[in-house]
Structures are given as C-alpha cells and as structure tokens.
Design an enzyme around this catalytic site. Structure first.
Site, PDB file in Angstrom:
ATOM      1  N   GLU B  28       0.837  -1.195   0.000  1.00 62.28           N
ATOM      2  CA  GLU B  28       0.000   0.000   0.000  1.00 62.28           C
ATOM      3  C   GLU B  28       0.878   1.254   0.000  1.00 62.28           C
ATOM      4  OE1 GLU B  28      -2.312  -0.884   3.465  1.00 62.28           O
ATOM      5  OE2 GLU B  28      -3.281  -2.585   2.481  1.00 62.28           O
ATOM      6  N   GLU B  59      -5.018  -6.658   2.356  1.00 59.97           N
ATOM      7  CA  GLU B  59      -3.890  -7.360   2.975  1.00 59.97           C
ATOM      8  C   GLU B  59      -3.882  -8.856   2.722  1.00 59.97           C
ATOM      9  OE1 GLU B  59      -5.433  -4.883   4.488  1.00 59.97           O
ATOM     10  OE2 GLU B  59      -3.854  -3.429   4.914  1.00 59.97           O
ATOM     11  N   ASP B  84       0.807  -4.995  12.492  1.00 58.53           N
ATOM     12  CA  ASP B  84      -0.533  -5.369  12.977  1.00 58.53           C
ATOM     13  C   ASP B  84      -1.390  -5.910  11.825  1.00 58.53           C
ATOM     14  OD1 ASP B  84      -0.735  -3.498  15.779  1.00 58.53           O
ATOM     15  OD2 ASP B  84       0.602  -2.808  14.194  1.00 58.53           O
ATOM     16  N   PHE B  85      -1.215  -5.330  10.642  1.00 54.33           N
ATOM     17  CA  PHE B  85      -2.068  -5.723   9.509  1.00 54.33           C
ATOM     18  C   PHE B  85      -1.711  -7.113   8.983  1.00 54.33           C
ATOM     19  CE2 PHE B  85      -2.622  -0.943   8.236  1.00 54.33           C
ATOM     20  CZ  PHE B  85      -3.250  -0.714   9.442  1.00 54.33           C
ATOM     21  N   HIS B 128      -2.085  -0.392  16.067  1.00 53.45           N
ATOM     22  CA  HIS B 128      -0.991   0.024  15.176  1.00 53.45           C
ATOM     23  C   HIS B 128       0.348  -0.007  15.907  1.00 53.45           C
ATOM     24  CE1 HIS B 128      -4.543   1.733  13.195  1.00 53.45           C
ATOM     25  NE2 HIS B 128      -3.855   1.732  12.079  1.00 53.45           N
TER      26      HIS B 128
END
Lengths: 325, 322
Positions: B28, B59, B84-85, B128
């Site tokens: 991204e 993701e 985190d993603f 995050h």
C-alpha cells in the site's frame, strides 16, 4: 460452431477419463485406501475439460478440492495423482500434502490452499509473474460457488482487474456449498458472472453439462485474457451429483431435483453429439473407455504398491535448499 | 556513511533490485509516495511501474499475491504498512506462506520477504503498535528478523531478499529516524546469527528490537552498580541462534528476556521454557521476563510509556537474580 475432429476427440478422452477417475475414487475411498476425505466431482467434468481444452504450453492452473481428475487433463500422470491421494512416495509432496495438494510445477500446477478462496489471490500472484514474462500465457483459476463468498476472492478479483492480469476465473456453480444452497450464500442468481462487472471484468454464463458450450465461452474469454485485456470470469452452471464429501447423504436437498440433473450427463451429451456427427462409433467409444480405464488402473495399482514415506523425513522440505540464492 | 535505519533498509532494497531483475516490490502506497514511513522512497522512480507497485487496500491478497509471484519465478519484497495488519492476512501467512513448499513438495519454494513497521510509536494505539513475532513462532517454515540497528537492518534485509524461503521482516517504527554510521561497501549479515551487543559476565540480557537499546541503557547503569551484563540481540527470531544464547547463559548462569510485546504467550515465554529445558543445571536463578503489560496498548502516551519496558524495569528484573 464447427470443431476439428481432433479437438472433439481430445475433449471426449479427457471427459471420459475424468469421469472414470472420479467414479473410481469413490470406490477407493469406500475401500479405505484414502487417508483423508474425497469430494467427488462426478457429473461436473465438463467445467474442467471444456475450459482446459483452450490451454497452451506455459499456462498455469489452480484447481480445487473437487474434480481432482482435472490434474490429469494438464498432464499430471495417473500414477502421480494416485500416489499423492494415497499419501505415498511417487506423488509430489512425499506424503505431506495429499489429495488437496496434488501439484506438478513443471506442468504449471500452482497448488491449493486448504482454506478455500485464499488461493484465488495466490493464483492471481502467479498471473502477475506471467504478465512480466510477456509470453502470452495465463492462469486458469477454478473455484466453486461457495468460495465466491470469501473475502480474499473479492480482493483478488479487484486486484486482477486493476493490474489487468492474465487470469481467467472459472466459477463452477454446482448450487451447493456443503448443504447451503447458493441462494442462501449470494443475493444474486449468478455468484461468479453476476459480480464480475464490479471488478471491470467481462463474464459468460454457460451450461456446465454441455462441454462444447463451455469450450466456446472459455475460448472467447481466454483469447481476451491472453491479448492483455485483463481478467475475466466464466461461470459454469451445473449440479453437484453427490454429497459434499463421500459419506454425506445430501438429505438436505430434494432427491427428485438431483435425479433430473443426473439425466443431463455431460459425458453422454458429448457422446450423442459425436455419434450424431458420425465422428465416433460405439466400438471406438468402448476402445477409448478400455484404454483409459487401463491407464487409471495402472495408476492405482502403482500407488497401492508405492512406498510409504520414511518417518525420518518428517522435517524435510520445510525449508528450501540452498537456503540462500 | 551516516544513514537512518529507514535509509539503510531503503539502500538494501535498492541494491538488491539492481542485482536481480526478478525482485519486485508491492504494497500500500509504496510507489510514487514511497510508503507512509518513506522506506521505499525513490524505488518507483528508478525501477518503474512493473516492479514497484501500489496495491489495493487488500492485505489478504498482498500476502497471497506474494506467494504466487514468488513460487512462479519472482522475488517479491512486499510491504505491510503496519505489522498489525499481518494479522488481517494471518491465515495466508500462517498456512500458505510458511507451508506451501511442505505441502506441495520440493519443486516449490517461496522466496518472499514481507516487511512491516512494528512496535509502539507514541500514541499509535492498540491496533498500530503490536509486535507480532510470537504469534507466528508457531508456524514452522517462517524466518523472522527483527533488527535493532541500521547496520543489522541493511545486512539482514539483503540476506532475506536472497533467501529462497519466506521471511517476515519487522522494522522498528521508533528506530526509523535514528542515524548511524554504516559501511559504504556492500555487506551481508547471515540469517540465524545473534549479535552480542555488549559483552558481560554476570547476567545475560536477551533483548529484541527497540528493547535492545533499553537493555544497553540498563546495562550501563548496572555496571555502575557492579553488575556486568551481557546484552544479546538474537536479530533473527526464527531460526534462533541457540548456540550463542546458550553459550552466554552457561557463562553468566542468569538470564533476563526483554521484549516489547505483552508478556503472556510472548517470545519470552517460549525462550524461558527453552532455557529451563536445556540449561537447568547451569542456572543460578530462574529466568526473568520483562515485557509489556498484558493490556491492549492504550492511546494516551503516559499509559503507553507505563506499559512498555524501560531501563528501570530491566534493572529491577536483573537485581532479583542476585
């Protein structure tokens, strides 16, 4: 449309081979030879055969848990397929992957993910690699109607549309995800073709029991994809003849409807067509059947005698060697 | 040359992109913008739109497209904006990235690097700021690297990109702008080799990522009190350099593990168990764990600072061993 005789016979052989394999697999499972579960695709063979008749050298394929016979259509040997299904040496994974992970990279097989739908994006990644090769090759990515409800499928289709990737998504709509009818999983009638426009893809909807109709649509869409226009969706509408897996009696659905579908047999449909056109006699059909059966029985016999993997190899293949490039 | 940690990572990618035209970068906002932390800045300009690509906010697909591209001939180094993603793509990473080869056989390999920004960053909040290494420890097949210096980050990322196996690479957000002198000439650091950041003889402090700096700060203060701490940075979380760790503990007979993620089920839990299994007879005291509090990391910075280990907490833990 008119078809060269060789193309028709190639499709017939493939269709019949797939039928025999799917039926034989049911027997093998009943006899206790298969460690896991099988998901028979008997009755749905034309969705694979018709599409794969448009393939070219260098293309890649993502199949599913149903219709494992499709691997033979792209050149994976029966011996290899049955060794993998039985968990023996002689397949691709040395007993570690099994029926859901039949693979042969040299033949363009991508592999499969156990959580259905996640591998649609993996196949999409392969199409990115093919696009950078500029070889005119493409990915054939098969999935079922139930899988179209998974989020990763939509991420992948959207992505392929944006990057204009060379991939054809074939949604084999057999009306059921286990016991849930497609109408309970999707708010529009055609979960594949109906959603394609949202991702900028053309789509076609065909009768999955008519291999020539499948072939015609796959030809048109694969030509479109190969020409660099981006992805497309082909939805084949058929019916799952048996339960989700062997042992599922499918009591959740109307047996009368199932019986009606059994009459629409894709193998018999092509046989009738070929006989009508005087392209194939009963004697030739019988000869092809015997020859195909013998090849499949050879594969099964080979697998039944194949070695079990050595327990000492349980850690092998977690990491690639050499570790570093 | 004097570079930031982020610039060192950028240089590693640039050098490897020049070396191998099969290497691609996507994620991204990584192209024209150069990533939200600026780590891929300039790569799109040099290598173009085929090899450095923005992706949709997807993701699951970022991880999965990475697998497919890697298996069929490319060498993707992809970015997850925040580590985190990676939990959005947990299934893809845990099941497909790590297991594709094992399940499909030796014809298949996954030369894929997944980079991401990890750890706390003063007010980034509970979704995050996580350090997620321990969540992936449980999936054999993954290599995990968490560098604590610009030097380590560059050398290890180059090795990760050249690896024929999948690597999760955790960059420390609080370190991105920290400057450090690194060699002008090309160098690589082997995967799976720990680094003794400070030699000592009385206690072994095993620290990860941002915590390495705090452990070193604690060690200096402890030295003033007569305790000589050895600080070891495993650098590679998996495979772990057990030899270096065990060698140190056999010498000091005491171990403290410091990590930025919460304590329960963390890296420290695994490593403490491992140390007791292997080195029980060498130990003069139980292994201590210093970790974040078992709370979702709160937004308020005072809360955040209280939740994450600092030098004083490390010092207190060390002192319980004597």
């Amino acid at each position: 449309m008119s078809y060269p005789k060789e193309k028709l016979l190639e499709m017939y052989r493939s269709l019949l081979g797939d039928r025999i394999l799917e039926e034989r697999l049911i027997e093998l499972y009943a006899q206790g030879w298969v460690p896991g579960h099988i998901h028979s695709g008997v009755g749905e063979e034309a969705s694979y055969t018709g599409v794969l008749a448009t393939r070219r050298e260098g293309d890649c394929y993502k199949f599913t848990h149903r219709n494992v016979s499709a691997y033979s259509d792209v050149g994976v040997s029966y011996r290899h397929i049955f060794c993998e299904i039985l968990g023996r040496m002689g397949g691709n994974s040395e007993g570690k992957g099994g029926i859901n992970h039949i693979a042969d990279k040299d033949k363009g097989v991508i592999g499969m993910a156990g959580a259905l739908g996640c591998d649609i994006a993996i196949a999409t990644g392969v199409s990115y690699a093919l696009k950078l090769q500029s070889s005119g090759n493409m990915v054939y990515c098969f999935l079922g109607d139930g899988t179209t409800s998974r989020g990763p499928v939509h991420e992948a289709m959207n992505w392929a549309g944006v990057w204009k990737l060379p991939i054809l998504y074939i949604v084999n709509n057999n009306e059921f995800s286990i016991s849930t009818h497609v109408s309970e999983g999707c708010s529009i009638p055609n979960p594949g073709a109906g959603r394609a426009a949202g991702y900028g893809m053309p789509a076609k909807l065909v009768d999955a029991t008519d291999v020539l109709e499948v072939y015609d649509a796959a030809k048109e869409l694969s030509d479109y994809v190969r020409s660099g226009n981006g992805p497309a969706v082909l939805e084949t509408k058929g019916y799952r003849w048996r339960g989700h897996f062997e042992g599922d009696q499918a009591r959740y659905r109307d047996a009368a409807v199932a019986n009606e579908w059994h009459k629409r047999d894709c193998v018999k449909n092509l046989e009738s067509y070929l006989k009508e056109k005087d392209l194939l006699s009963d004697a030739e059909i019988e000869a092809i059947r015997e020859e195909t059966k013998a090849a499949i029985e050879d594969g099964i016999a080979f697998a039944e005698k194949a070695e079990q993997p050595k327990l000492s190899a349980i850690y092998d293949n977690i990491f690639a060697e050499p570790y570093e490039n | 040359m004097l570079v930031t940690y982020a610039q060192a990572i950028n240089a590693a990618m640039k050098e490897e992109m020049r070396r191998d035209d099969k290497m691609v970068i996507f994620g991204e906002d990584v192209a024209q913008h150069g990533g939200i932390f600026g780590v891929t800045r300039g790569l799109w300009d040099e290598f173009g739109s085929d090899r450095v690509k923005n992706t949709p906010v997807s993701e699951n697909a970022i991880a999965a497209v990475g697998v497919g591209a890697a298996v069929f001939g490319l060498r993707p180094c992809i970015e997850f904006m925040y580590s985190d993603f990676m939990l959005v793509a947990y299934n893809e990473i845990f099941q497909s990235v790590s297991k594709w080869r094992y399940l499909h056989g030796p014809q298949y390999s996954v030369p894929l690097v997944i980079r991401s920004a990890a750890g706390s960053a003063f007010g980034a909040g509970a979704e995050h700021s996580n350090c997620v290494e321990s969540l992936f420890l449980h999936s054999p097949g993954l290599t995990m690297i968490t560098p604590s210096t610009a030097y380590d980050a560059k050398g290890l990322l180059k090795s990760a990109i050249r690896s024929n196996n999948p690597v999760l690479f955790f960059e420390q957000k609080q370190l991105y702008q920290v400057k450090e002198e690194i060699p002008d000439d090309e160098y690589l650091i082997p995967i799976g080799v720990a680094d003794i950041k400070r030699p000592g003889k009385d206690v072994t402090i095993i620290a990860v990522g941002l915590m390495v700096r705090r452990a070193l700060e604690a060690a200096e203060k402890l030295a003033a009190e007569g305790i000589d701490a050895e600080v070891i940075d495993p650098r590679t979380i998996a495979p772990l350099d057990r030899e270096t760790l065990f060698g140190s503990i056999r010498k000091t007979h005491r171990a403290v593990i410091v990590e930025e993620s919460s304590k329960t089920g963390g890296l420290g839990a695994e490593w403490a168990a491992m140390i007791q299994e292997e080195l029980y007879d060498s130990m003069d005291a139980p292994v201590q764990r210093v970790a974040a509090l078992d709370v979702p990391l709160p937004y308020n910075v005072a809360y955040e600072v209280a939740a994450i280990p600092d030098a004083d907490r490390i010092i207190s833990a060390v002192k319980t061993l004597f």
